[in-house]
Design a protein around this motif. Structure first.
Motif, PDB file in Angstrom:
ATOM      1  N   ARG A 236      24.800   4.131  53.627  1.00  0.00           N
ATOM      2  CA  ARG A 236      26.252   4.154  53.476  1.00  0.00           C
ATOM      3  C   ARG A 236      26.967   3.865  54.799  1.00  0.00           C
ATOM      4  O   ARG A 236      28.062   4.348  55.041  1.00  0.00           O
ATOM      5  CB  ARG A 236      26.713   5.476  52.872  1.00  0.00           C
ATOM      6  CG  ARG A 236      27.929   5.235  52.007  1.00  0.00           C
ATOM      7  CD  ARG A 236      28.349   6.324  51.113  1.00  0.00           C
ATOM      8  NE  ARG A 236      29.313   5.769  50.146  1.00  0.00           N
ATOM      9  CZ  ARG A 236      29.958   6.472  49.250  1.00  0.00           C
ATOM     10  NH1 ARG A 236      29.766   7.761  49.165  1.00  0.00           N
ATOM     11  NH2 ARG A 236      30.808   5.902  48.420  1.00  0.00           N
TER      12      ARG A 236
ATOM     13  N   ASN B  85      36.465   8.606  39.458  1.00  0.00           N
ATOM     14  CA  ASN B  85      35.206   9.249  39.070  1.00  0.00           C
ATOM     15  C   ASN B  85      35.383  10.278  37.970  1.00  0.00           C
ATOM     16  O   ASN B  85      34.409  10.644  37.309  1.00  0.00           O
ATOM     17  CB  ASN B  85      34.516   9.849  40.299  1.00  0.00           C
ATOM     18  CG  ASN B  85      33.962   8.756  41.198  1.00  0.00           C
ATOM     19  OD1 ASN B  85      33.875   7.591  40.773  1.00  0.00           O
ATOM     20  ND2 ASN B  85      33.615   9.094  42.421  1.00  0.00           N
TER      21      ASN B  85
ATOM     22  N   PHE C   7      23.833   9.629  50.889  1.00  0.00           N
ATOM     23  CA  PHE C   7      23.241   8.325  50.557  1.00  0.00           C
ATOM     24  C   PHE C   7      22.589   7.724  51.799  1.00  0.00           C
ATOM     25  O   PHE C   7      23.098   7.868  52.914  1.00  0.00           O
ATOM     26  CB  PHE C   7      24.304   7.378  49.993  1.00  0.00           C
ATOM     27  CG  PHE C   7      24.808   7.792  48.628  1.00  0.00           C
ATOM     28  CD1 PHE C   7      23.992   7.685  47.510  1.00  0.00           C
ATOM     29  CD2 PHE C   7      26.082   8.305  48.459  1.00  0.00           C
ATOM     30  CE1 PHE C   7      24.435   8.076  46.255  1.00  0.00           C
ATOM     31  CE2 PHE C   7      26.543   8.697  47.208  1.00  0.00           C
ATOM     32  CZ  PHE C   7      25.705   8.580  46.102  1.00  0.00           C
TER      33      PHE C   7
ATOM     34  N   ARG D 184      33.977   2.086  49.263  1.00  0.00           N
ATOM     35  CA  ARG D 184      34.657   2.879  50.306  1.00  0.00           C
ATOM     36  C   ARG D 184      34.570   2.193  51.663  1.00  0.00           C
ATOM     37  O   ARG D 184      35.484   2.277  52.481  1.00  0.00           O
ATOM     38  CB  ARG D 184      34.063   4.291  50.390  1.00  0.00           C
ATOM     39  CG  ARG D 184      33.993   5.021  49.058  1.00  0.00           C
ATOM     40  CD  ARG D 184      35.338   5.241  48.413  1.00  0.00           C
ATOM     41  NE  ARG D 184      35.192   5.771  47.060  1.00  0.00           N
ATOM     42  CZ  ARG D 184      36.206   5.898  46.211  1.00  0.00           C
ATOM     43  NH1 ARG D 184      37.429   5.542  46.535  1.00  0.00           N
ATOM     44  NH2 ARG D 184      35.994   6.378  45.006  1.00  0.00           N
TER      45      ARG D 184
ATOM     46  N   SER E 100      23.568  17.168  41.730  1.00  0.00           N
ATOM     47  CA  SER E 100      23.960  15.779  41.446  1.00  0.00           C
ATOM     48  C   SER E 100      25.161  15.746  40.510  1.00  0.00           C
ATOM     49  O   SER E 100      25.171  16.401  39.461  1.00  0.00           O
ATOM     50  CB  SER E 100      22.777  15.047  40.806  1.00  0.00           C
ATOM     51  OG  SER E 100      23.220  13.999  39.986  1.00  0.00           O
ATOM     52  N   VAL E 101      26.147  14.956  40.888  1.00  0.00           N
ATOM     53  CA  VAL E 101      27.364  14.821  40.074  1.00  0.00           C
ATOM     54  C   VAL E 101      27.011  14.191  38.727  1.00  0.00           C
ATOM     55  O   VAL E 101      27.322  14.725  37.656  1.00  0.00           O
ATOM     56  CB  VAL E 101      28.413  13.955  40.830  1.00  0.00           C
ATOM     57  CG1 VAL E 101      29.595  13.624  39.945  1.00  0.00           C
ATOM     58  CG2 VAL E 101      28.858  14.667  42.094  1.00  0.00           C
TER      59      VAL E 101
HETATM   60  N1  EPU Z   1      19.947  11.756  43.143  1.00  0.00           N
HETATM   61  C1  EPU Z   1      18.600  11.796  42.906  1.00  0.00           C
HETATM   62  N2  EPU Z   1      18.189  11.866  41.607  1.00  0.00           N
HETATM   63  C2  EPU Z   1      19.059  11.921  40.574  1.00  0.00           C
HETATM   64  C3  EPU Z   1      20.439  11.893  40.826  1.00  0.00           C
HETATM   65  C4  EPU Z   1      20.866  11.807  42.140  1.00  0.00           C
HETATM   66  O1  EPU Z   1      17.782  11.737  43.811  1.00  0.00           O
HETATM   67  O2  EPU Z   1      18.605  11.998  39.414  1.00  0.00           O
HETATM   68  C5  EPU Z   1      20.419  11.666  44.538  1.00  0.00           C
HETATM   69  C6  EPU Z   1      21.141  10.335  44.813  1.00  0.00           C
HETATM   70  O3  EPU Z   1      20.241   9.308  45.111  1.00  0.00           O
HETATM   71  C7  EPU Z   1      22.029  10.689  45.971  1.00  0.00           C
HETATM   72  C8  EPU Z   1      22.394  12.141  45.699  1.00  0.00           C
HETATM   73  O4  EPU Z   1      21.423  12.632  44.775  1.00  0.00           O
HETATM   74  O5  EPU Z   1      21.298  10.612  47.162  1.00  0.00           O
HETATM   75  C9  EPU Z   1      23.791  12.316  45.124  1.00  0.00           C
HETATM   76  O6  EPU Z   1      23.921  11.632  43.913  1.00  0.00           O
HETATM   77  P1  EPU Z   1      24.889  12.084  42.754  1.00  0.00           P
HETATM   78  O7  EPU Z   1      24.120  12.043  41.495  1.00  0.00           O
HETATM   79  O8  EPU Z   1      25.586  13.357  43.113  1.00  0.00           O
HETATM   80  O9  EPU Z   1      25.955  10.908  42.765  1.00  0.00           O
HETATM   81  P2  EPU Z   1      26.414   9.987  41.573  1.00  0.00           P
HETATM   82  O10 EPU Z   1      26.651  10.789  40.355  1.00  0.00           O
HETATM   83  O11 EPU Z   1      25.515   8.814  41.490  1.00  0.00           O
HETATM   84  C10 EPU Z   1      28.946  10.304  42.123  1.00  0.00           C
HETATM   85  C11 EPU Z   1      30.116   9.419  42.395  1.00  0.00           C
HETATM   86  C12 EPU Z   1      29.933   8.765  43.754  1.00  0.00           C
HETATM   87  C13 EPU Z   1      29.824   9.855  44.807  1.00  0.00           C
HETATM   88  C14 EPU Z   1      28.661  10.816  44.463  1.00  0.00           C
HETATM   89  C15 EPU Z   1      28.553  11.991  45.400  1.00  0.00           C
HETATM   90  C16 EPU Z   1      30.801   8.681  40.211  1.00  0.00           C
HETATM   91  C17 EPU Z   1      30.958   7.570  39.257  1.00  0.00           C
HETATM   92  N3  EPU Z   1      30.205   8.391  41.369  1.00  0.00           N
HETATM   93  O12 EPU Z   1      27.802   9.459  42.139  1.00  0.00           O
HETATM   94  O13 EPU Z   1      31.118   8.001  43.979  1.00  0.00           O
HETATM   95  O14 EPU Z   1      29.565   9.275  46.055  1.00  0.00           O
HETATM   96  O15 EPU Z   1      28.864  11.325  43.124  1.00  0.00           O
HETATM   97  O16 EPU Z   1      29.731  12.691  45.430  1.00  0.00           O
HETATM   98  O17 EPU Z   1      31.209   9.796  39.931  1.00  0.00           O
HETATM   99  C18 EPU Z   1      32.408   6.281  44.905  1.00  0.00           C
HETATM  100  O18 EPU Z   1      33.360   6.675  44.217  1.00  0.00           O
HETATM  101  O19 EPU Z   1      32.538   5.430  45.820  1.00  0.00           O
HETATM  102  C19 EPU Z   1      31.075   6.821  44.655  1.00  0.00           C
HETATM  103  C20 EPU Z   1      29.978   6.239  45.093  1.00  0.00           C
END
Ligand code: EPU
Length: 419
Positions: free
Chosen positions: A332, A23, A329, A372, A163-164
């Motif tokens: 999950r 990531n 999520f 995962r 959000s990441v």
């Molecule tokens: N969310 C919103 N709106 C947004 C963005 C996110 O509602 O605009 C919600 C998502 O639906 C979720 C929550 O916020 O319910 C967390 O989402 P986040 O944006 O933090 O996650 P992500 O950036 O999509 C990254 C990792 C994931 C990891 C999550 C949380 C990467 C490529 N992916 O995803 O990794 O689970 O952060 O830590 O960095 C994995 O490696 O298996 C994986 C899924």
């Protein structure tokens, strides 16, 4: 279609050098778009998602190649601003190219990232933040056409949720924007700190990465650099779970205990002995494992959602009742039915999973439905009596470098087969 065939009940013992973080690598590869001059990313894991990101870079007109855990990217000749739909669908994290391409070119066209592996994954926070920075967004038939007619400018952005991906997209868009961007309630994951450090290495002015307030002062240009991707904390947690579930002993090299502050105590509660020193974590599993009270997934520094499934695999064999609450999520728990096929006793309702430890898991033919969760099935297979086949290996290959080789090196009986 590839599958893993595992003959279980082998105690794992030895050293594993943990791969570079998926990531982090994916965000850094997108960030390369912003740099003039070659970037060399060392310790870049050999994963299908990393190769997909390199293909996106090449499609954009950048030159990228991957050799022996190093990605070499030269974005000097970047000519395109559009990422085709099939490439967006290959990898959900392709969305971080949005901030990077906008930062570099002032326009970008891409579709929503595909699938719904873990439940709905909206990008509303990404889009709202970018529009606060001057981006005009038009959506037609699922294609997002984004441009910033007056250029990107800094903004004060408060995220409703840390959000990441949104934090990364804002950092990428802000690095070359005019003025200062302040992100409050930013994600604090170590991968965000790695992105900030990488950008600074390229000449950006980022501070506060790794805390909930990040300040980015836009600069005119970023240059290339050599940078080492941080170790993968979730791969480390996965191998810790492998030691726990097999009653084995593993010495994990390139594993940072400070990235696993909420995970290590869970293994300790299970009865494992864990020591960390330098960039290593040593874990010795103890049989039988003990149940843990409640694990709640939350943003960093709390227990990571990405470690939920792999820790649950170990809990299936822990004496007593454990409870897991998945808060990040909505979908999950897709590994649960497959673990149950192997003899686990797990009930889920909404966010909550209740795991009654069983004495024995049994080999079965099971199917990975996400990355995962797939790894969790492999772990269960390592401890199960008889033979386990884990199908849909493509999910696991997205995040684990040759998982079968790493496990075989420490005593597992596992091989990859093409069916
Ligand atoms: N969310 C919103 N709106 C947004 C963005 C996110 O509602 O605009 C919600 C998502 O639906 C979720 C929550 O916020 O319910 C967390 O989402 P986040 O944006 O933090 O996650 P992500 O950036 O999509 C990254 C990792 C994931 C990891 C999550 C949380 C990467 C490529 N992916 O995803 O990794 O689970 O952060 O830590 O960095 C994995 O490696 O298996 C994986 C899924």
């Amino acid at each position: 279609m590839q599958k893993l065939v595992i003959r279980g009940e082998k105690r794992l013992c030895g050293e594993i050098a943990v791969q570079g973080a998926k990531n982090s690598a994916l965000a850094l590869l997108a960030a390369c778009v912003l740099c003039s001059g070659e970037v060399v990313l060392k310790n870049c894991p050999a994963l299908s998602d990393v190769f997909a990101a390199c293909r996106i870079l090449n499609r954009l007109g950048c030159k990228s190649r991957y050799l022996d855990h190093c990605a070499y990217v030269d974005a000097g000749g970047m000519s395109e601003c559009a990422v085709p739909e099939d490439m967006m669908r290959q990898m959900r994290s392709s969305i971080v190219f949005l901030g990077a391409v906008l930062g570099r070119k002032g326009q970008c066209e891409l579709s929503y990232p595909g699938g719904c592996e873990l439940g709905p994954r909206p990008i509303d926070m990404h889009l709202s933040a970018l529009s606060q920075m001057g981006v005009k967004i038009n959506e037609e038939y699922g294609v997002l056409c984004c441009e910033c007619p007056k250029g990107l400018h800094g903004a004060r952005i408060n995220l409703d949720f840390p959000s990441v991906g949104a934090t990364e997209n804002i950092m990428l868009a802000a690095a070359l924007a005019k003025g200062e961007t302040v992100i409050t309630n930013a994600a604090r994951e170590p991968e965000i700190a790695d992105l900030g450090d990488f950008l600074n290495c390229c000449g950006a002015r980022v501070s506060g990465q790794g805390t909930s307030t990040i300040v980015i002062s836009g600069v005119d240009k970023l240059h290339g650099c050599e940078y080492e991707v941080m170790p993968d904390r979730i791969a480390a947690a996965t191998y810790m779970s492998a030691a726990a579930i097999t009653g084995g002993e593993l010495d994990l090299k390139n594993a940072r205990a400070e990235h696993l502050g909420a995970v290590i105590p869970v293994f300790e509660q299970m009865g494992c002995r864990v020591f960390s020193y330098d960039d290593r974590i040593y874990i010795a599993g103890k049989q039988p494992l003990k149940a843990v009270k409640t694990i709640r997934t939350m943003p960093f520094p709390a227990f990571p959602t990405d470690a939920q499934a792999v820790v649950m695999a170990a809990l299936t064999k822990a004496k007593g009742t454990s409870v897991v609450v998945e808060n990040i999520f909505s979908s999950r728990y897709r590994h649960v039915d497959e673990l149950v096929r192997m003899g686990a006793d797990i009930k889920t309702e909404g966010k909550v999973a209740v795991i009654e430890g069983v004495e024995r898991l049994y080999g079965a033919r099971v199917r990975a439905a996400d990355l995962r969760g797939g790894a969790a099935l492999v772990l269960a297979g390592l401890a199960a009596q008889g033979e386990t086949e884990v199908e849909n290996l493509c999910y696991i290959d997205r995040g684990y470098e040759s998982i079968e080789k790493y496990l075989r090196n420490v005593g597992a009986d596992v091989c990859r087969m093409t069916s």
